[in-house]
Write an enzyme that holds these catalytic residues in place. Structure first.
Site, PDB file in Angstrom:
ATOM      1  N   GLY A 385       0.823  -1.199   0.000  1.00  0.00           N
ATOM      2  CA  GLY A 385       0.000   0.000   0.000  1.00  0.00           C
ATOM      3  C   GLY A 385       0.857   1.249   0.000  1.00  0.00           C
ATOM      4  N   PRO A 386       0.200   2.402  -0.204  1.00  0.00           N
ATOM      5  CA  PRO A 386       0.944   3.662  -0.262  1.00  0.00           C
ATOM      6  C   PRO A 386       1.596   3.995   1.085  1.00  0.00           C
ATOM      7  CG  PRO A 386      -1.424   3.985  -0.666  1.00  0.00           C
ATOM      8  CD  PRO A 386      -1.226   2.556  -0.423  1.00  0.00           C
ATOM      9  N   VAL A 389       0.146   4.344   5.427  1.00  0.00           N
ATOM     10  CA  VAL A 389      -1.178   3.788   5.676  1.00  0.00           C
ATOM     11  C   VAL A 389      -1.170   2.801   6.838  1.00  0.00           C
ATOM     12  CG1 VAL A 389      -2.089   4.131   3.365  1.00  0.00           C
ATOM     13  CG2 VAL A 389      -0.829   2.028   3.901  1.00  0.00           C
ATOM     14  N   SER A 709      -5.941   5.281 -20.168  1.00  0.00           N
ATOM     15  CA  SER A 709      -7.133   5.435 -19.329  1.00  0.00           C
ATOM     16  C   SER A 709      -7.680   6.857 -19.293  1.00  0.00           C
ATOM     17  CB  SER A 709      -6.839   4.936 -17.907  1.00  0.00           C
ATOM     18  OG  SER A 709      -6.007   5.839 -17.247  1.00  0.00           O
ATOM     19  N   LYS A 752      -7.968   5.172  -7.719  1.00  0.00           N
ATOM     20  CA  LYS A 752      -8.459   6.364  -8.407  1.00  0.00           C
ATOM     21  C   LYS A 752      -9.686   6.929  -7.713  1.00  0.00           C
ATOM     22  CE  LYS A 752      -6.778   5.156 -13.015  1.00  0.00           C
ATOM     23  NZ  LYS A 752      -7.174   4.554 -14.305  1.00  0.00           N
TER      24      LYS A 752
HETATM   25  P1  ATP Z   1       5.779   3.339   4.478  1.00  0.00           P
HETATM   26  O1  ATP Z   1       5.356   2.612   3.240  1.00  0.00           O
HETATM   27  O2  ATP Z   1       6.192   4.746   4.152  1.00  0.00           O
HETATM   28  O3  ATP Z   1       6.715   2.612   5.321  1.00  0.00           O
HETATM   29  P2  ATP Z   1       3.751   2.600   6.392  1.00  0.00           P
HETATM   30  O4  ATP Z   1       2.562   2.025   5.741  1.00  0.00           O
HETATM   31  O5  ATP Z   1       4.683   1.675   7.006  1.00  0.00           O
HETATM   32  O6  ATP Z   1       4.450   3.570   5.356  1.00  0.00           O
HETATM   33  P3  ATP Z   1       3.312   3.604   9.052  1.00  0.00           P
HETATM   34  O7  ATP Z   1       4.632   4.105   9.435  1.00  0.00           O
HETATM   35  O8  ATP Z   1       2.913   2.278   9.544  1.00  0.00           O
HETATM   36  O9  ATP Z   1       3.216   3.646   7.481  1.00  0.00           O
HETATM   37  O10 ATP Z   1       2.165   4.631   9.401  1.00  0.00           O
HETATM   38  C1  ATP Z   1       2.350   6.028   9.460  1.00  0.00           C
HETATM   39  C2  ATP Z   1       1.655   6.606  10.657  1.00  0.00           C
HETATM   40  O11 ATP Z   1       0.259   6.539  10.523  1.00  0.00           O
HETATM   41  C3  ATP Z   1       1.975   5.864  11.903  1.00  0.00           C
HETATM   42  O12 ATP Z   1       2.189   6.763  12.924  1.00  0.00           O
HETATM   43  C4  ATP Z   1       0.737   5.035  12.177  1.00  0.00           C
HETATM   44  O13 ATP Z   1       0.564   4.806  13.535  1.00  0.00           O
HETATM   45  C5  ATP Z   1      -0.345   5.888  11.613  1.00  0.00           C
HETATM   46  N1  ATP Z   1      -1.475   5.092  11.139  1.00  0.00           N
HETATM   47  C6  ATP Z   1      -1.670   4.647   9.892  1.00  0.00           C
HETATM   48  N2  ATP Z   1      -2.820   3.943   9.799  1.00  0.00           N
HETATM   49  C7  ATP Z   1      -3.374   3.972  11.009  1.00  0.00           C
HETATM   50  C8  ATP Z   1      -4.592   3.445  11.566  1.00  0.00           C
HETATM   51  N3  ATP Z   1      -5.453   2.737  10.827  1.00  0.00           N
HETATM   52  N4  ATP Z   1      -4.835   3.644  12.850  1.00  0.00           N
HETATM   53  C9  ATP Z   1      -3.977   4.362  13.615  1.00  0.00           C
HETATM   54  N5  ATP Z   1      -2.830   4.888  13.163  1.00  0.00           N
HETATM   55  C10 ATP Z   1      -2.534   4.714  11.879  1.00  0.00           C
END
Ligand code: ATP
Ligand code: MG
Length: 807
Positions: A385-386, A389, A709, A752
């Site tokens: 995922g991006p 997230v 697209s 999208k």
């Molecule tokens: P990357 O691909 O850049 O490593 P990632 O998906 O690992 O990104 P995280 O570091 O896990 O991202 O998340 C970024 C921040 O957003 C964290 O502080 C995380 O706690 C918070 N966060 C993301 N989703 C949620 C959620 N569903 N509930 C609570 N906090 C969230």
């Protein structure tokens, strides 16, 4: 050269046997029978053999021998020299002597001023003992002398040549050889004389000399000498080589040695003397404490033994030391975690994360499988995922829920297998690879191990493919005996819980992707972000900026303003950062005493964070005819893009700008042809195409602009430009078009649509053939938008373009 000359060399000056020492003649005649003519006075010798024709000084120490020699001198008889079997016998019996010896003439008898007795003897011929006679104060034996034959055979002559060569070869390798000896060997012609001379000077062991003395047959004698010389040549060669090598390093070594000794002395003075033995003992204890597998412990002990015999300031010492540190500090038998408690895990996942219900459910299923079958092959999870997230934070949660350690290793940009598997110890500065390093950091052998950026792993180059090494790490069949190049012993990774993360699924190498269970995380909607912020981010940022909830609060409106105007992202990372800087601003004011507490409202945001960073510019952008809002898929989660078409006087050319890819250019061509072919139905005069050029531009640099697209959006933009009717500002669209006007399905629908919702649009137009993807769209997003399903471009016109066509 004659024997006489040789005698001169060895004695220094000519001696005369007619000059016995006067001391002896004066003694009274002894009380024993005369020695018979076929018998001989025997003098036992310790560790010495005298060969015939050779001259040698002998020390006479024992009473027995002194008696014998004195009697021989008195009676002017030669003596028989016999070597003792053992040097240590003080009064040897006949049984303690070899039975073959040398008849020797006494050239000179000397009593030194200190009372010791010396004789200088010359060997005459070999003899064999027949029997010992009793009744003398010394040894007497009946003997059989051996006469060397006068003649010699061809075989013997040939051996003589070889013998000379060999002897000279040995001498060439020996230092400080008297020239006379070389001359003698070169000039002697008599085979027995040559053999005895060579044996006497070039064979060093007394036992071997005795063996040669006892070989009466000249051929056998020379053969044996050659054998011994050959061996010697080899030994000499090797020893010379070693000598040369050591000479080279000697300078350096000596220097090191001296420095090391000095260092020891200094350490001793400073009271820092550490004692190598104590260190070895310490390592040995650490080895036992680490509870390694048998194979590993054996290896560790072997290295420790090497360490023991090494100067502790040498480079190799510290190399082995480091290696042993690695071995002893790895968690061979340290593990955490008990049984997995699903209810508790659910609680923890909910505690740490908002929403993500489907994903939490899949994680719990995964844990349940592991719980029921702890040793079975469970799939490896991969979060895709991006950014921002929650992939990493879900991983942490899983570790917390299963009571394991959590470690991460980033695979981004790896293109050397050694980064995963380490370098062999023979490399200077070698270390274990990522995997083992992380395990050591974890301190347990069953952590949750997050492999970040699996999509950014470099392809295998010259140094081996990192992804194939990774495959081995992840494969439950192989990872129980994972061999790091540096460790060179197997480490069991089978209890590690691996979790991969990636931004894009497509760039994960195929074989790796196949091995993992992919869980996709899409972005959050504004509402979800608000919830996440309220429940987690705000609290976290208050804490890390040292603010209590009483001192500083932030309203929902303020958070939403940040979400919409200051961040444009799928995840929450920038949101959290911006909330953090808002809080820091307040913290500063409180610290300076300007305020006691503060509530951040949406009006304050611009003052605190500066001017808006993102505009909901859709309305503004689409306020003129010729602009349509398209949707694009990007690795970080989808975005909106504008297609701008402008009509300018000309002759019907199509100008394309914005660095479009080939497919997108063709798509623009197709859209133009479609508009032209439908001019009639669309109420457009054919003249308009002839008198105008049309310019299509797609701004925004960061979005990849290729693919088909944007077809629908191109069509709408062109129509809007020609008809001068604006496009509804809250409508976004995606879809490929055919020349007949059919709308064809496209990819990335979910991302999208989420992007459209994020941008605050109200209606999305999607290809009808993409209806199957509707399920994937998060519910919150679905509720927020109106969906129009397009079968052909006409369906799009009535929705997208302002003012009814017919008016
Ligand atoms: P990357 O691909 O850049 O490593 P990632 O998906 O690992 O990104 P995280 O570091 O896990 O991202 O998340 C970024 C921040 O957003 C964290 O502080 C995380 O706690 C918070 N966060 C993301 N989703 C949620 C959620 N569903 N509930 C609570 N906090 C969230
Ligand atoms: Mg991460």
């Amino acid at each position: 050269m004659q024997i006489k000359d040789l005698k001169n060399i060895l004695l220094g000056s000519t001696t005369n046997k007619e000059e016995p020492s006067s001391a002896i003649t004066q003694e009274a005649p002894a009380q024993f029978p005369p020695v018979p003519n076929d018998a001989m006075i025997i003098v036992p010798m310790r560790g010495t053999v005298l060969f015939p024709q050779n001259v040698s000084p002998l020390v006479i120490g024992r009473k027995l021998s002194i008696n014998a020699v004195q009697e021989a001198v008195r009676s002017e008889k030669p003596i028989g020299l016999l070597m003792q079997l053992r040097d240590k016998d003080e009064e040897p019996n006949p049984d303690d002597l070899y039975s073959v010896g040398t008849v020797a003439e006494i050239l000179r008898y000397i009593t030194a001023p200190d009372g010791t007795h010396h004789v200088i003897c010359q060997g005459v011929q070999r003899f064999r003992v027949q029997e010992f006679l009793q009744g003398y104060p010394f040894l007497v034996a009946r003997i059989e002398p051996y006469e060397e034959p006068e003649t010699s055979s061809q075989d013997v002559e040939a051996r003589v040549i070889t013998l000379k060569q060999k002897a000279l070869e040995v001498l060439a390798q020996t230092q400080q050889v008297p020239d006379e000896l070389i001359n003698a060997i070169q000039s002697i012609t008599s085979p027995p004389m040559l053999a005895d001379l060579v044996a006497s000077y070039l064979i060093s062991k007394a036992v071997e000399k005795q063996e040669i003395l006892a070989l009466f047959d000249i051929q056998a004698r020379i053969d044996r000498i050659l054998e011994l010389l050959n061996y010697q040549v080899e030994v000499l060669k090797i020893s010379n080589k070693i000598n040369e090598q050591t000479q080279e390093t000697m300078g350096q070594r000596q220097r090191e040695f001296v420095l090391r000794e000095q260092m020891k002395a200094i350490q001793k003075e400073l009271g820092e003397e550490e004692g190598g033995a104590a260190e070895i003992e310490e390592i040995s204890k650490a080895i036992s404490a680490a509870k390694m597998p048998e194979e590993v412990e054996k290896q560790a002990r072997k290295e420790l033994a090497r360490l023991q015999h090494m100067p502790d300031a040498s480079g190799e010492y510290s190399m082995i030391r480091t290696y042993l540190d690695w071995l002893t500090e790895l968690p061979w038998s340290v593990s955490s975690a008990g049984v997995i408690d699903i209810a508790k895990a659910r609680e923890i996942l909910n505690e740490d994360h908002y929403g993500l219900d489907k994903i939490k459910k899949r994680i719990l299923e995964f844990l349940a499988v592991r719980k029921l079958n702890p040793n079975g092959k469970s799939p490896i999870l991969c979060f895709v995922g991006p950014p921002g997230v929650g992939k990493t934070s879900l991983g942490r949660s899983i570790a917390r829920a299963t009571e394991r350690e959590f470690i991460r290793a980033s695979l981004g940009g790896l293109h050397d297998e050694a980064e995963i598997r380490g370098h062999r110890r023979t490399y200077i500065g070698a270390l274990p690879g990522n995997v083992i390093q992380s395990i050591r950091k974890a301190g347990t052998n069953n952590p949750v191990f997050m492999l970040d950026e699996m999509d950014k792993i470099g392809s295998g180059g010259f140094h081996g493919d990192p992804s194939s090494a990774l495959l081995e790490v992840l494969d439950p069949e192989q990872n129980s005996t994972f061999r790091d190049n540096y460790l060179a012993v197997a480490f069991d990774l089978s209890h590690v819980m691996f979790i991969g993360t990636a931004n894009v699924l497509d760039s994960i190498p195929g074989p790796l992707r196949d091995r993992m269970e992919v869980i996709e995380l899409t972005g959050y909607t504004s509402e979800e972000k608000l919830q996440i912020a309220k429940r987690y981010l705000v609290h976290r940022q208050q804490e890390s900026n040292g603010l209590s909830p009483e001192q500083c609060t932030i309203t929902d409106d303020a958070i939403l303003t940040i979400i919409q105007d200051y961040t444009r992202e799928a995840g929450c990372r920038n949101l959290e950062r911006e909330i953090g800087s808002a809080f820091r601003h307040v913290a500063m004011r409180i610290a300076e005493g300007i305020v006691m507490s503060e509530q951040i409202d949406s009006e304050h945001i611009a003052d605190i964070l500066g001017p808006k960073r993102f505009y909901s510019d859709v309305a503004m952008r689409t306020s003129v005819p010729g602009v349509a809002t398209g949707l694009a898929w990007t690795p970080v989660g989808g975005d909106i893009l504008f297609i701008e078409a402008t009509r300018l006087p000309g002759d019907g050319k199509l100008i394309l700008t914005g660095q479009l890819g080939e497919v997108m250019k063709e798509s623009a061509q197709a859209a133009l042809s479609l508009v032209k072919s439908r001019a009639n139905e669309l109420n457009l005069s054919p003249e308009i195409f002839k008198k105008n050029d049309i310019h299509v531009h797609v701004p925004a640099g960061a979005i990849p602009k290729d693919g088909p697209s944007a077809g629908v959006a191109m069509f709408i933009a062109l129509f809007s430009a020609f008809s001068e009717r604006t496009v509804h500002s809250n409508v976004a669209m995606t879809g490929e078009i055919s020349l007949r006007g059919l709308v064809l399905p496209v990819g990335g629908i979910k991302e999208k649509v989420i992007a459209a919702a994020r941008a605050g649009l109200k209606t999305v137009m999607l290809p009808a053939l993409n209806k199957k993807d509707f399920e994937e769209i998060p519910e919150a997003v679905r509720n927020q938008l109106r969906f129009i399903w397009l079968e052909n471009v006409d369906d799009a016109l009535s929705i997208a373009v302002e003012n009814d066509l017919k008016t």
